[in-house]
Each structure stands twice: as structure tokens, then as C-alpha cells.
Design an enzyme around this catalytic site. Structure first.
Site, PDB file in Angstrom:
ATOM      1  N   GLU A 227      36.798  45.470  41.858  1.00 19.64           N
ATOM      2  CA  GLU A 227      35.825  46.015  40.903  1.00 19.64           C
ATOM      3  C   GLU A 227      35.512  45.036  39.777  1.00 19.64           C
ATOM      4  O   GLU A 227      34.365  44.922  39.346  1.00 19.64           O
ATOM      5  CB  GLU A 227      36.328  47.336  40.309  1.00 19.64           C
ATOM      6  CG  GLU A 227      36.132  48.544  41.214  1.00 19.64           C
ATOM      7  CD  GLU A 227      37.157  48.635  42.332  1.00 19.64           C
ATOM      8  OE1 GLU A 227      38.117  47.833  42.331  1.00 19.64           O
ATOM      9  OE2 GLU A 227      37.006  49.495  43.218  1.00 19.64           O
TER      10      GLU A 227
ATOM     11  N   HIS B  90      40.910  61.394  40.933  1.00 18.92           N
ATOM     12  CA  HIS B  90      39.554  61.216  41.467  1.00 18.92           C
ATOM     13  C   HIS B  90      38.608  62.321  41.017  1.00 18.92           C
ATOM     14  O   HIS B  90      37.595  62.579  41.667  1.00 18.92           O
ATOM     15  CB  HIS B  90      39.566  61.222  42.998  1.00 18.92           C
ATOM     16  CG  HIS B  90      40.256  60.051  43.637  1.00 18.92           C
ATOM     17  ND1 HIS B  90      41.617  59.972  43.773  1.00 18.92           N
ATOM     18  CD2 HIS B  90      39.767  58.915  44.187  1.00 18.92           C
ATOM     19  CE1 HIS B  90      41.939  58.850  44.404  1.00 18.92           C
ATOM     20  NE2 HIS B  90      40.837  58.180  44.657  1.00 18.92           N
TER      21      HIS B  90
HETATM   22  C1  TPP Z   1      40.103  50.788  42.639  1.00 17.93           C
HETATM   23  C2  TPP Z   1      39.668  51.584  43.820  1.00 17.93           C
HETATM   24  N1  TPP Z   1      38.538  51.213  44.465  1.00 17.93           N
HETATM   25  C3  TPP Z   1      38.127  51.902  45.549  1.00 17.93           C
HETATM   26  C4  TPP Z   1      38.833  52.984  46.010  1.00 17.93           C
HETATM   27  C5  TPP Z   1      38.375  53.766  47.253  1.00 17.93           C
HETATM   28  N2  TPP Z   1      39.280  53.519  48.372  1.00 17.93           N
HETATM   29  C6  TPP Z   1      40.269  54.375  48.687  1.00 17.93           C
HETATM   30  S1  TPP Z   1      41.225  53.814  49.951  1.00 17.93           S
HETATM   31  C7  TPP Z   1      40.299  52.412  50.106  1.00 17.93           C
HETATM   32  C8  TPP Z   1      40.627  51.397  51.161  1.00 17.93           C
HETATM   33  C9  TPP Z   1      41.846  50.644  50.884  1.00 17.93           C
HETATM   34  O1  TPP Z   1      42.130  49.833  51.982  1.00 17.93           O
HETATM   35  P1  TPP Z   1      43.561  49.252  52.203  1.00 17.93           P
HETATM   36  O2  TPP Z   1      44.125  48.736  50.923  1.00 17.93           O
HETATM   37  O3  TPP Z   1      43.478  48.311  53.331  1.00 17.93           O
HETATM   38  O4  TPP Z   1      44.474  50.507  52.594  1.00 17.93           O
HETATM   39  P2  TPP Z   1      44.351  51.464  53.854  1.00 17.93           P
HETATM   40  O5  TPP Z   1      43.589  52.662  53.395  1.00 17.93           O
HETATM   41  O6  TPP Z   1      43.696  50.712  54.949  1.00 17.93           O
HETATM   42  O7  TPP Z   1      45.761  51.835  54.168  1.00 17.93           O
HETATM   43  C10 TPP Z   1      39.267  52.403  49.184  1.00 17.93           C
HETATM   44  C11 TPP Z   1      38.268  51.331  49.063  1.00 17.93           C
HETATM   45  C12 TPP Z   1      39.994  53.368  45.294  1.00 17.93           C
HETATM   46  N3  TPP Z   1      40.733  54.428  45.647  1.00 17.93           N
HETATM   47  N4  TPP Z   1      40.398  52.645  44.224  1.00 17.93           N
END
Ligand code: TPP
Ligand code: TPP
Ligand code: MG
Ligand code: MG
Lengths: 332, 318, 334
Positions: free
Chosen positions: A56, A125
Site C-alpha cells: 500500500e 475490516h
Molecule cells: C494491508 C492489506 N492489504 C490487502 C488486504 C487484502 N488481502 C487479504 S488476504 C490477501 C492476500 C494475501 O496473500 P498471501 O500473503 O500470499 O497469503 P495467502 O492468503 O495466500 O495465504 C489480501 C491482498 C489485507 N487484508 N491487508
């Protein structure tokens, strides 16, 4: 020509039309342009529409830089809370540039983010966190409550020469309404009187506008005429329209999904207390979220949020109350 | 000790003149700060002029430059008029930002100096944005961001390196590594001494040079710049420098050893280039770089003093 | 944990996640908000947790159901939490994304990507100060390594030689974005563990579908950490077998689990089917049974017990009372 589309479709239409109108408008974010079939990528190409990493600070900082360099980026930040990991970029960079440069540069960018997702998303959230942005000089904040306003405020946000935080309410995502088809601009700083009335002024934003309208309907059956006002942008805030209404009704109730001390309603209450004191015939009533985070379980979630019943009760309290010595105050 | 031979002497003379303009400007700023004519927190780049000159003198007005809290040298080298820069530091209406920004927020759009920030590393991602915009405009303009070694430990640094590399943005990350962040040595901030090693995981060119050797900075930067202009993506240039003054004007500077006279010969980029020039014969001793610069700065001070304080908010902001 | 215990924990996690998923169809409306499942990551979770001891701490993300199960949390309380009941692990305050069970060393999660990394680093700092030789396991996704918090935390952990193991579960996706779309290393065909170089920290990439390998790798890193030699970055390659999370919709719209993004976004059915063939749970069973470490009957019994346990978890959660609404105002401050 207007036709019915959903709130979210209206927002995306606003962005799409502005991108078609102005090549400088870019769209970046974690959930945009991920695939070639994406309608924005298809229309505007993968350079102007880009999926970003979960960074971000870099996303918003880059938007500020691209804005300085003449672009008009829209960053889809998904949820308002995600702005918080990039707080410096949101409140202490782009919004300062015009001022610090003595007016030499502008940073036109839009941060689009959803808020208020009180649908079991628990503590991190669900916030209504606009209160922490509305008093930041240089930053504008729009809170549309209808599909038409959502489209019109988005278009205005994109054309605005300042950073704009465009906060759309998640609970309204699929609500449909009439939306003009072509160019549609809703000016900033102009409240909408969404229901005229003469007994009491009721100000609400976002999702609570609809709850306020339901409350007004219920109160009308009791013979109480409620004027409902939606400021639509909270920075700039159209205090004049509210003051003019209070001058007529003499009573003010406010609804806000945020906790009281972080709410728009507290600011409006202060403005009216300062500039419209003589018009008031009763103490101001605020119906806000209770001072707690949002719990996961529905009964607790409901407990802290404003609802129609609480709004009706709040309005009744303003209507029933009288300030002793009011006449003296009014005469002064 | 010197590699100055490979750079054209005309260029070296220009760099020397630029460094003297920065030095004279900043020494005067220091004096004016003590005299209370310049206000606020002032960070001087004395000792770092070589980097500012060697980088900025290769850039065009349409290349964007960003800098941090130690920004005077970058603004001057990028072409900011000295009078208006000085007036800004004095908070005058004729200042680059009409007195609204001050030392840490210099902006000179006409010369592509898009701005300094007081937030450590705060505008690194902004430079990526300028680079993205330049590329979309189909131009071969680049963006350059100057930052200190202290900024490298901030999250946005890596967020930016990843993105710049992933998107092959024409952005040049120029780190002035003076081994200190405020009063703390680098060893207390990280196990990784060289900033160029911090970006080692990422597939982008990285180079570390002696920032006091102007010709080396010039040569290294020109290679990276050419790549970026050709659309081959970002790069990191680390310039090892020494801050010859305290972190800020008024810093008692007790946390490190004073520079010996002998050391100074090595750590002062101006002295080094002059020595090299004399050895190589392109300086004769009759040059007036220093006196010209000091005269120009005096004029700038006079001009700035004659500029009125802003009486109200400038027209554009109303 | 011996290998049979590891297998049991893997099966229990899988069964738990299956029951969470089935709840959307069998009891619509009972689960609200957003859930994220650990199916596919069982070997990585269990292999890692098998390497720690009581007194150690674990922190994770919103994708958090697996860790407490491996740490011994009560699955009925966990399910009740996900159903928003008063008998939930956190009283219905947190839900699926915010499980915490401090008594078992599970300090909690953040729903914000990357933000539990500094928190876990802080827990490791506390462990270092405590001086009892405890370590912290910090779990996060591949996407989280694009957050500044990752960089800041790994730098400090290395500088201060903190007793922490960073376990990056690389499932190749951040929601519907593939890792090479957002990561410069992945785009260049490099492992994400390469990033450890920037912190002068060891970084290894392993098959997270092999619990024995995960166990030995993490155990080695844990031993380093306990010995005061500092942190390690372990990139554990996993494949999540479900979509990122359940569908996202405003109230009133029924929620469900869509198909995996490999199929829905990228149309890559082959990738998903290959992942199913590599499913770590049957794979480990096969390895144990073939080598004679476990007989088929015992393996079947483990599966049956897990099914019974999770049926009890669902029943206990469904029977759990709603929280008292006014309790919403408790715990706002301590
Ligand atoms: C700061 C922030 N940006 C965006 C999100 C939305 N979001 C939730 S899970 C996710 C994906 C995260 O991917 P990863 O770290 O690979 O974990 P995974 O879900 O694949 O286990 C996103 C973008 C968030 N929760 N927090
Ligand atoms: C985000 C942030 N944190 C802290 C500070 C305070 N601060 C100002 S300068 C500085 C040191 C920066 O060191 P470095 O980047 O190496 O630059 P140098 O001063 O050595 O040129 C700090 C910590 C700040 N301005 N911004
Ligand atoms: Mg430094
Ligand atoms: Mg992932």
C-alpha cells in the site's frame, strides 16, 4: 437518460467514463486488471490499468508521484483499513504538496476504498474510519450513499486537482438506483436534502442515510416531519445547508456509523452549536455506534450499531425536549 | 587515488563549479541560521556535493528529481535559482515555494526538482510514480530519488524496489550512504553495511562508488542513466559519503570522531577534485570557481532579503 | 510429535476445514464475514509446529485454523468461534480471522496482510529478554513479503539476532494475483527465499507438502534461534486447495466457496488438478503406510476419529448460545 444500476457498477462506470474521457487517468490496485479480459484492461490497456503487489505504501506513494507528473491515478485500495498501513502516504504526503510548494504543484489522485462492512468481518475490516481523514487539510473525503452520487462523486473526484479519498459503503454495494448514463458530476461540498421536512433536521452519511430515511418514514406516521440531509462529501463539508435547515426546524439529530468521538456527527454538532445556537430549540442528539470495535457475532455487532429503532428514539428525544430559556437565546 | 581521467575535463570543471555553488550556498545558509535569518531545522549536505553535482548535471529539466531532508545541494545542482532557493529558506514571498515550504520542502517544478520531503524515505515511491508517468507519455525521461542510508531500513524502500524492478520503471535510486542516520551509526540499524547489498535479492543493477570521487559518481551514474533511458529499467547507485557537518545545524556532533585535517583531504569531494585537477593540469590555480560562487551566493542573499515576507496566502491557494 | 501424531494433526486440520466449508451449504448464514482455509498447507503447518515446544509462541494471519489445531486447541471452541457463539474460543468477538489461544502459545493473528510479522518479531524480542530459550514461529503468505513490514521486521530480527523463524507459506497466490505478477523475484524465476540475502539471514525453499522435510528444516532453524544465532526465513511451497476465501457479499446474499482462482481466473484446470494429485494428506498417508510406519487400519481409524471429533465440533458449535448483545461493550479496554 437514467437507468437502474447497482452502487458498485455506478462507481466503476464513473471511473470507466473518466478513463475514456482523459488518457491521464490510471487505475491501479490489488484487485484490478488481473486478467486480460478485465473490462478496464480491455478498454485502456495494461499500462493504464495495473494490478499491484500488496504494498500500500508503494501503491499510494506511486500514485502521488504519477500525479505530480501529470497523471490522475485512481488507486483501488479495496478496504479502508488497508490505507492504515500507508498512513504517511495518505495524510502526510500528497495532500501537503500543493500547500508546501506554495501552489506550484498539484497531486490529483483518488483513493477508492470500501468501509463499514459490518457483516461479520469482525474487528479489522469493518471500521467507519473517515473521522481520521476528514480534518486533514489538503485531503477531500467523499461518502456517497446512492448509486447516482457514487458515479457523480467519483467523476468529480477524478477531475479534482487534490487527493480525494472516495469511501464507498460496503453494505450498499448491490443496492440499485437510477443513474444517469452519460457524463454525471456531483459537486463536492454540496449536501443533498434527501427528504424535506419541517420539525427536525436529521443528518446521516453512507449506509445510515437509508436507515435515517426509514426512520423518517416511521416518524411521519406519528406526525413528525423529518428533513433528512446527506452531506455527500465530509471534506469539504456543507455546513450551510445544515444550518439553513436547522434554522427552519430548530432541532438537529445526527446519525453516524462511527463511534461518537471519531464521527462526522460530532463535527457537525460542533459547527451547529457554534454557528446555529440561536436556532436550536432542543439539545442536539447524536445516534452513533457505541464505543467499541465491531464484534464478529451478529448480536454484538447489531448492539453497537445505529439502527432505525435507535434513530427513531433519538429523533423523538430531540422533538420532545425543549431548552429552558430558549426564547432568550433566540431573541439575542 | 583518482580515476578522474576518464571524464572530460570540461565536465569536471562544470562539476567543480557546481560543487562550489552548493558549498558556498550551504555555508552561507549555516551562517544565516546562526544569525536567525533562516529558520527551522536545517540539514546541510557539506561533504556530499559530489553526488548532487555528478547526478543532477547529467539530467534534463524533464527528468524528475526527489530528495529528502538534506536537499539543498540537489535542488541547486538541478538548476534551482540561488536567490529563490535562499528566499525560500528565509521564508520570503519570492522563495521557490513562496515561503510555504522551507528547507525540507523545496520544490522547483521548472527545473524538474519535484520535491524534498521531511519524512525519511517518504517520497521513494513517488519517484516510481514519476517514472511510470514518463514512460506512459512515451518519453525517455527518468526519475531520480536521493535518500540516505537511514531510509533503506524503512518498509517502503523494499516495496518500491520490488515494484520498480517488476515494472522495469525508469527510476534511479541514489543512496547517499554517510554511515549515520541522525546520531546512530549504520551498524546499530542493520547487519548489512552496503546499501547495494540490501537490494541484492532483486534483479536490478546495483553499484557502490566513493561519493567523494565525483568522476566515479559521474561515470557510474551515466551508465545507469543510459540504461534507464533506453527502457532497461531501474538501478541503485550507492555513493559512500561523509557528512562533514553535524546532522543538523546546531548538532554538537559528539557521537563520532572529528575529521582530521588529513582525513578531510580525502573526504571532501571539492578538495579532491581540485587536487586531481592540479595534478592532471586542467586546473592552473587562476580559476575563480570559489569566488564566483561566493559572489553569486551573496547576490542571492541580497535578493532574498529584498523579497517581502508573504503577507497572506498566495493567490493560487486562495 | 512423532510421525503418527503429525499425520493425525494433518487429518484433523483437513477435516476441520472441510466442515467449515460444508457449513456454508449445510447451515447457511451460520458463518458470516470471511473465512480462509488451510487445506493444502497441513504438512507445512504441522511439520513446523512439531518443531517447537511449550513456551514457544506462534503468530499467523487470517488463514489461521490450522495452527491452533496443531497446538492442541479445542476444536469445538474453534468451530463455535467461527459460528459466532458465546462458547467460541474468543467468545464470538473475533471469528474465523482472529483466533487466539494464548495458553497454547497461539498469540493471535492480524487480518491485515503483513502486520503480524512485526508483532511476531516483538514476541521474539520478548523471548530474548525473557532468556528462557523460547522461540517464535511467524507464519505468513507470499503476498505478505511485499509489505514494508516484512522488510523492516526481518532487518531488525537479524540485527538483534532474535529467536524467530519466519515461515512463508508460498501458495503462489495473493487472492487472485499470481506471485509472478507481483514479485520481482518470482517474475525472474527466483525463489522468494532469495529475499533473506538482504538481511544476512539464511533463507531456504522447501517442499511444504512434505511434513518430514518441513519438520527437519524448521527444527534446524528453531535450534539456531534457541542457540541465539538469530532468525531464518523458510519458504514453504504449498498449494491451497480451496479458493482464497468464501465469497464476499453484503448481508442477505448467501455465501459459498467458489472454485480455486487457478480455474476461475486463469482457466488453468491442469494446474489445479496437479495440485489435487499432490495433496499432502494422502501423500503422507501413502508414505507412512508404504514404509510400514503406520498400518492402513490405524490410518483409517485416525480418519474416523477426526470425522467424529469435527462432527462433535459442529454440533457443539451449533448448540452454543449467541453472545449477550450487551457484551459487545466488554473488553474494549483491559
Ligand atoms: C494491508 C492489506 N492489504 C490487502 C488486504 C487484502 N488481502 C487479504 S488476504 C490477501 C492476500 C494475501 O496473500 P498471501 O500473503 O500470499 O497469503 P495467502 O492468503 O495466500 O495465504 C489480501 C491482498 C489485507 N487484508 N491487508
Ligand atoms: C519516518 C521518519 N522517521 C524519523 C525521522 C527523523 N529523522 C530525520 S533525519 C533522520 C536520519 C536519516 O538518516 P539518513 O537517511 O541516513 O540521512 P542522512 O541524515 O544521513 O543524510 C531521521 C531518523 C523522519 N524525519 N522521518
Ligand atoms: Mg545517513
Ligand atoms: Mg499466498
Amino acid at each position: 437518460m437514467a437507468r437502474e444500476i447497482t452502487y458498485i457498477a455506478a462507481i466503476m462506470e464513473g471511473i470507466h467514463q473518466e478513463m475514456a474521457r482523459d488518457d491521464d487517468v490510471l487505475l491501479i490496485g490489488q484487485s484490478v486488471g488481473g486478467s486480460p479480459e478485465d473490462p478496464f484492461v480491455a478498454a485502456f490497456g495494461p499500462d493504464r490499468v495495473r494490478v499491484t503487489p500488496i504494498s500500500e505504501t508503494a501503491e499510494i506513494g506511486m500514485a502521488a508521484g504519477a500525479a505530480l507528473a501529470g497523471k490522475r491515478p485512481v488507486v483501488d485500495c479495496t478496504m479502508a483499513e488497508f490505507l492504515l498501513v500507508a498512513m504517511d502516504q495518505v495524510v502526510n504526503e500528497a495532500n501537503r504538496f500543493h500547500y508546501m510548494s506554495g501552489g506550484r504543484v498539484t497531486a490529483p489522485l483518488v483513493l477508492k476504498a470500501g468501509y463499514g462492512f459490518t457483516a461479520g468481518w469482525a474487528g479489522q475490516h469493518t471500521g467507519s474510519i473517515y473521522g481520521m481523514f476528514m480534518g486533514v487539510p489538503g485531503l477531500k473525503v467523499a461518502l456517497p450513499s446512492t448509486p447516482a452520487d457514487a458515479k457523480g462523486l467519483m467523476a468529480t473526484a477524478i477531475r479534482d486537482d487534490n487527493p480525494v479519498l472516495f469511501l464507498h459503503h460496503y453494505l450498499l454495494t448491490l443496492e440499485a438506483g437510477d443513474v444517469p448514463e452519460g457524463e454525471h458530476l456531483v459537486p463536492f461540498g454540496q449536501a443533498a436534502v434527501v427528504r424535506p421536512g419541517h420539525d427536525v433536521t436529521l443528518v446521516a452519511t453512507g449506509w445510515t442515510v437509508h436507515r435515517a430515511l426509514e426512520a423518517a418514514e416511521e416518524l411521519a406516521a406519528e406526525g413528525v416531519s423529518v428533513e433528512v440531509i446527506d452531506p455527500r462529501t465530509i471534506a469539504p463539508l456543507d455546513v450551510d445547508t445544515i444550518l439553513a435547515s436547522v434554522e427552519r426546524t430548530g432541532r438537529l439529530a445526527l446519525v453516524d456509523q462511527a463511534t461518537k468521538h471519531a464521527s462526522v456527527s460530532a463535527i457537525i454538532a460542533a459547527e451547529v452549536a457554534e454557528a446555529g445556537f440561536a436556532s436550536l430549540r432542543a439539545p442536539i442528539v447524536q445516534v452513533t455506534a457505541l464505543d467499541a470495535p465491531i464484534a464478529y457475532a451478529k448480536p454484538m455487532e447489531d448492539f453497537v450499531l445505529p439502527d432505525v429503532g435507535k434513530i427513531v428514539a433519538g429523533v423523538r428525544r430531540v422533538v420532545d425536549a425543549t431548552v429552558s430559556g430558549h426564547n432568550t437565546a433566540a431573541a439575542r | 587515488m583518482t580515476t578522474a581521467v576518464s571524464v572530460d575535463t570540461q565536465v569536471l570543471r562544470d562539476l567543480l563549479a557546481t560543487m562550489w555553488r552548493i558549498r558556498a550556498f550551504e555555508e552561507r545558509v549555516g551562517a544565516l541560521k546562526r544569525a536567525d535569518e533562516v529558520h527551522g531545522l536545517i540539514h546541510l549536505s557539506i561533504g556530499g556535493e559530489g553526488v548532487a553535482a555528478a547526478v543532477c548535471r547529467q539530467l534534463r529539466d524533464d527528468d524528475a528529481v526527489y530528495s529528502g531532508h538534506r536537499a539543498h545541494g540537489h535542488a541547486v545542482a538541478k538548476g534551482a535559482p540561488l536567490g529563490r532557493a535562499m528566499a525560500e529558506l528565509m521564508g520570503r514571498g519570492g522563495g521557490l515555494c513562496q515561503g510555504m515550504g522551507g528547507s525540507m520542502h523545496l520544490v522547483d517544478v521548472a527545473h524538474g526538482f519535484l520535491g524534498a520531503t521531511g519524512v525519511v524515505g517518504g517520497n521513494i515511491p513517488l519517484a516510481l510514480g514519476s517514472a511510470l508517468a514518463a514512460r506512459q507519455q512515451g518519453s525517455d525521461a527518468v526519475a531520480v530519488v536521493f535518500f540516505g542510508d537511514g531510509a533503506v531500513q524503512a518498509g517502503l524502500f523494499t516495496e518500491s524496489v520490488n515494484l520498480a524492478t517488476l515494472w522495469r520503471l525508469p527510476v534511479l535510486l541514489v543512496c547517499e550512504n554517510n554511515g549515520f542516520a541522525e546520531f546512530t551509526p549504520r551498524s546499530a540499524h542493520t547487519t548489512v553495511e552496503r546499501v547495494s547489498d540490501v537490494v541484492a535479492p532483486y534483479p536490478l543493477p546495483r553499484q557502490t562508488v566513493d561519493g567523494n570521487e565525483v568522476a566515479d559518481v559521474w561515470t557510474a551514474f551515466s551508465g545507469l542513466l543510459a540504461r534507464a533511458r533506453r527502457g532497461e529499467g531501474p538501478a541503485l547507485l550507492e555513493c559512500l559519503t561523509h557528512r562533514l557537518r553535524g546532522h543538523y545545524e546546531g548538532d554538537p556532533d559528539r557521537y563520532r570522531e572529528a575529521v582530521s585535517a588529513e582525513d578531510r583531504q580525502r573526504k571532501d569531494p571539492i578538495l579532491r577534485l581540485q587536487r586531481a585537477g592540479h595534478e592532471a593540469g586542467w586546473l592552473t590555480g587562476s580559476e575563480s570557481f570559489e569566488s564566483d560562487a561566493r559572489a553569486e551566493v551573496e547576490e542571492a542573499v541580497t535578493w532574498a532579503r529584498s523579497s517581502p515576507f508573504p503577507s497572506s496566502v498566495p493567490e493560487e491557494l486562495r | 510429535m512423532d510421525r503418527t501424531a503429525m499425520y493425525r494433526a494433518m487429518v484433523r486440520i483437513r477435516e476441520f476445514e472441510e466442515r467449515v466449508k460444508r457449513t456454508f451449504a449445510e447451515h447457511p448464514g451460520v458463518i458470516r464475514g470471511h473465512t480462509h482455509l488451510a487445506d493444502g498447507a497441513e504438512a507445512s503447518i504441522v511439520g513446523s509446529i512439531a518443531a517447537i515446544r511449550p513456551g514457544d509462541h506462534v503468530m499467523a494471519t487470517y488463514r489461521c485454523h490450522g495452527y491452533p489445531i496443531a497446538l492442541g486447541s479445542d476444536t469445538t471452541a474453534m468451530m463455535a468461534e467461527i459460528y459466532g457463539r458465546a462458547n467460541g474460543l474468543c467468545g464470538g468477538y473475533g471469528g474465523s480471522m482472529h483466533l487466539a489461544d494464548p495458553e497454547r502459545g497461539f498469540l493471535g493473528t492480524s487480518g491485515i496482510v503483513g502486520q503480524s510479522i512485526p508483532q511476531a518479531t516483538g514476541a521474539a524480542y520478548a523471548a530474548q529478554v525473557r532468556g528462557a530459550g523460547d522461540v517464535v514461529l511467524c507464519f505468513f503468505g507470499d503476498g505478505a513479503s511485499k509489505q514494508g513490514a516484512f522488510h523492516e521486521s526481518l532487518n531488525i530480527a537479524s540485527l538483534w539476532k532474535l529467536p524467530i523463524v519466519f515461515v512463508m507459506e508460498n501458495n503462489s497466490y495473493s487472492v487472485s494475483v499470481r506471485v509472478e505478477q507481483e514479485d520481482a523475484n518470482a517474475a525472474a524465476g527466483e525463489p522468494l527465499a532469495t529475499k533473506a540475502v538482504a538481511y544476512s539471514m539464511p533463507g531456504v525453499t522447501i517442499d511444504g507438502g512434505d511434513p518430514d522435510l518441513v519438520h527437519t528444516t524448521v527444527a534446524e532453524a528453531v535450534a539456531r534461534a534457541r542457540a541465539g544465532e538469530g532468525p531464518t526465513l523458510v519458504e514453504s511451497l504449498v498449494y491451497r486447495l480451496s479458493a482464497h476465501g468464501n465469497s464476499i457479499a453484503p448481508p442477505g446474499v448467501p455465501l459459498h466457496y467458489p472454485e480455486h482462482e487457478a480455474v476461475t481466473v486463469f482457466g488453468d484446470v491442469a494446474e489445479y488438478e496437479a495440485a489435487l494429485r499432490g495433496d499432502p494428506v494422502p501423500r503422507f498417508r501413502g508414505a507412512l503406510v508404504t514404509s510400514g510406519a503406520l498400518d492402513a487400519a490405524t490410518a483409517d481409524a485416525i480418519a474416523a476419529e477426526a470425522a467424529d471429533e469435527m462432527q462433535r465440533a459442529v454440533d457443539g458449535a451449533l448448540a452454543g448460545p449467541d453472545p449477550d448483545p450487551a457484551d459487545a461493550l466488554r473488553f474494549v479496554v483491559a
